[in-house]
Design an enzyme around this catalytic site. Structure first.
Site, PDB file in Angstrom:
ATOM      1  N   THR A 154       2.557  -1.759  -2.646  1.00 40.29           N
ATOM      2  CA  THR A 154       2.674  -3.215  -2.854  1.00 40.29           C
ATOM      3  C   THR A 154       2.867  -3.440  -4.353  1.00 40.29           C
ATOM      4  OG1 THR A 154       0.251  -3.401  -2.851  1.00 40.29           O
ATOM      5  CG2 THR A 154       1.404  -3.938  -0.805  1.00 40.29           C
ATOM      6  N   LYS A 176      -2.146   4.153  -1.220  1.00 40.66           N
ATOM      7  CA  LYS A 176      -1.634   3.024  -1.998  1.00 40.66           C
ATOM      8  C   LYS A 176      -2.820   2.120  -2.326  1.00 40.66           C
ATOM      9  CE  LYS A 176      -0.871  -0.679  -1.028  1.00 40.66           C
ATOM     10  NZ  LYS A 176      -1.616  -1.977  -1.090  1.00 40.66           N
ATOM     11  N   THR A 187      -4.888  -3.781  -1.302  1.00 43.03           N
ATOM     12  CA  THR A 187      -5.687  -3.062  -0.318  1.00 43.03           C
ATOM     13  C   THR A 187      -5.469  -1.568  -0.506  1.00 43.03           C
ATOM     14  OG1 THR A 187      -5.639  -4.783   1.342  1.00 43.03           O
ATOM     15  CG2 THR A 187      -5.753  -2.535   2.159  1.00 43.03           C
ATOM     16  N   GLU A 267      -3.933  -2.503 -11.241  1.00 49.30           N
ATOM     17  CA  GLU A 267      -3.178  -3.659 -11.718  1.00 49.30           C
ATOM     18  C   GLU A 267      -3.503  -4.052 -13.164  1.00 49.30           C
ATOM     19  OE1 GLU A 267      -4.345  -6.458  -8.840  1.00 49.30           O
ATOM     20  OE2 GLU A 267      -3.045  -5.625  -7.313  1.00 49.30           O
ATOM     21  N   ASN A 386      -2.637 -11.506 -11.072  1.00 48.33           N
ATOM     22  CA  ASN A 386      -3.408 -12.072  -9.971  1.00 48.33           C
ATOM     23  C   ASN A 386      -3.452 -13.595  -9.971  1.00 48.33           C
ATOM     24  OD1 ASN A 386      -4.400  -9.751  -8.402  1.00 48.33           O
ATOM     25  ND2 ASN A 386      -5.114  -9.136 -10.425  1.00 48.33           N
TER      26      ASN A 386
END
Lengths: 391, 391
Positions: A154, A176, A187, A267, A386
């Site tokens: 993702t 992932k 996730t 991230e 985010n």
């Protein structure tokens, strides 16, 4: 551990597995978004661990039922949508996905695990996903592990695979996401495969032991997903039944490799932070302290700013119920003991904060137990990524 | 509640108190950094609540002892240094500060509370702080409440005072920081004063009740300081002994006012987020859910991006042990029920996220208990401010 040349990578490193990754059109970006992993046997043994979040996505509820049987013929995974908080219709979508896989592969839908990742609260585009299943079934290949790993990404910037070969059997896998107890919008999905001949209880024991000290100890932002899933499938294609301890160690090593890759790709992160707690009265104490430090936003900001601010570490330790005397705490940052006996220790200017990996060591002087938790720094990029996710 | 014109503001709104704020030179910035609040009586009753962090700063350890006696003649507060994790010498510094106040005011050092805020792990510059105490004692004034409130600021952009007058008595106060269970680098310090005639146990009851639903329910970043202190001092100068419930309500109202000001000035924040949990089985359940939502970095980023991402709210609720059925959860954002029965509800595009104040309501449908917790969004400015703090 001996590493031998392998046929495929990731989930197809072990014999008896085929995999594929295709673009079904679920993601608006047009990148691959559907993966299929098939166990060609002779055995179909499997084990799984799932998110402890009480809000569980439809695919988690489905796969938990599948895993109760201990047999998995195939795993279908999609990115581009979590299928969480989608009610009974969302569960029907998961069921329909498993049925389509069963049709395409001529197997039992009750032996098809389903994993999804993406935005919560939206139905999946089934008119794209179901043809994608057929497409993936046609693309299955003994070297398809890499394509499958690519299709489950993702916000991951790279795909993640790992494998270990011991004697005549192999454990491989793909992952992932950015955490287990603590995935971001990402996730965590992990599929591990092995050609060792191990039954479902044996797989379960090895998987739970491995998860406890690897995926359960990476914590990128303290948030827990509705979709986290870790599966371990055994084909038995090597014909070898390994020593249980040797097998558990191989599963642990591959899990640790993948977990480290997840933290390295979290991230917005610019630093990977390893928190080693030593001298704890119990492992639970060590873990509570390590998690508390790992979740401290102020410390995570300080590390981002390359500031060896040990006061943040002590403040975090002080919020736990672990056994320690505040006047006996020692803290090192990248090997420099900047806090000794609860107060200023060696010169903080000696700390080199420039490497990507930052190691924080806290010695509680209360026993001999230890624990390690990995996290990341908190950055403006994390905030940006985010705050602009679903809109 | 009737509000009457007051002599001073903040801690000098109530009769019987003088205060001062001066520049002792503790802060490198050259801004005011030392405050003194003196109770001229006739009564010296007091109560206090302190951080539950097990790593407590020297002034907290000292003031906890002082408050055991139930009498406080004066409070001395410094910004520019927390005096935390400074060992026995740091405690001696606090003791010496109290002694210097006692000398200057001709009172008992055992009745002088001390509060400090700033960086952890560094000794205070006593050669500057002690002359500052003398300077503050000379500057004491019946309208010095504002100067005192200014001198305790650290990263606060504004000083915070509040007061309420009921019948013939007043409760006033000042605050600095950004949280109680959750101050950022900004430790929360609060001094409340009243001219009501209330004894120490009466003050303690009113203060604990007020704190429980105000300062304890603001949570800017989930981090807990080593220095948090809330004090309530009563001079009895009004000669009036109020009804206990009326008094408790006035203390609560002033505390709520200050708490709201703290959230409104939290580091780097662009949104104030109120989390209302309703329909909980117990107040503890409601509070656990509200805190879990308040501490979710992903939600805080989403609010910053004005994204009504209710999936983040459900994910956070799912990590709690509160009583609820996942299929019965309703969530509203700024009045729009974007999640009904655990799945997509009204159109998320109807949500107006533009106001500074964002209200998230979660109905657990498990009972009648409620709780409210305040937090802030997570911003790149927060990261910047906290990654560049001590260096």
């Amino acid at each position: 551990m001996t590493t031998l040349p392998l046929a495929g990578t990731g989930v197809t490193a072990a014999r008896g597995f085929r995999a594929a990754g295709v673009t079904a059109g679920i993601k608006a970006s047009g990148t691959p978004d559907l993966a299929l992993v098939v166990n060609d046997g002779p055995a179909l043994a499997a084990a799984g661990v799932f998110t402890s979040n009480r809000i569980k996505a439809a695919p988690v509820l489905w796969s938990q039922q599948v895993l109760k049987g201990g047999l998995v013929s195939a795993v279908v995974l999609n990115s581009g949508g979590a299928n969480a908080c989608t009610g009974p219709l969302g569960f029907q979508d998961t069921h329909a996905t498993a049925e389509r896989v069963a049709e395409a592969l001529d197997c039992n839908a009750g032996e098809v695990a389903v994993c999804s990742t993406g935005l919560i609260g939206e139905r999946l585009p089934m008119e794209k996903l179901l043809p994608g299943v057929d497409q993936a079934a046609l693309a299955l290949a003994a070297d398809g592990g890499e394509a499958a790993a690519v299709a489950i990404k993702t916000t991951d910037t790279v795909h993640k695979t790992a494998s270990a070969t011991v004697g005549g059997w192999t454990v491989g896998g793909m992952a992932k996401g950015a955490g287990m107890l603590a995935p971001g919008l990402a996730t965590m999905l992990v599929v591990l495969t092995t050609d060792a001949a191990v039954d479902s209880p044996g797989l379960d024991a090895a998987l739970r032991a491995a998860t406890r000290t690897t995926f359960d100890r990476i914590d990128s932002d303290g948030c827990m997903s509705t979709n986290d899933t870790v599966l371990l499938l055994a084909s038995g294609a090597s014909g070898i039944t390994p020593d249980p301890e040797e097998f558990a160690e191989a599963v642990r090593a591959v899990s640790a490799d993948l977990a480290r890759q997840l933290i390295g790709d979290a991230e917005g992160a610019s630093k990977d932070i390893r928190i080693d707690v030593t001298g704890a009265a119990t492992e639970n104490d060590a873990l509570e302290v390590a998690r508390s430090v790992a979740r401290n936003n102020l410390l995570k900001c300080a590390v981002h700013g390359e500031d060896p601010n040990w006061g943040r570490v002590l403040s975090a330790i002080g919020t736990t119920a672990a056994a320690f005397d505040p006047d006996s705490l020692d803290v090192a940052i990248n090997g420099v003991w900047v806090c000794r006996s609860g107060q200023t220790g060696d010169d903080r200017n000696l700390v080199d904060m420039s490497p990507r990996e930052v190691v924080i060591t806290a010695d509680l002087h209360a026993g001999n137990a230890t624990a390690t938790v990995w996290t990341n720094d908190l950055t403006a990029d994390y905030v940006h990524e985010n705050s602009a996710y679903s809109t």
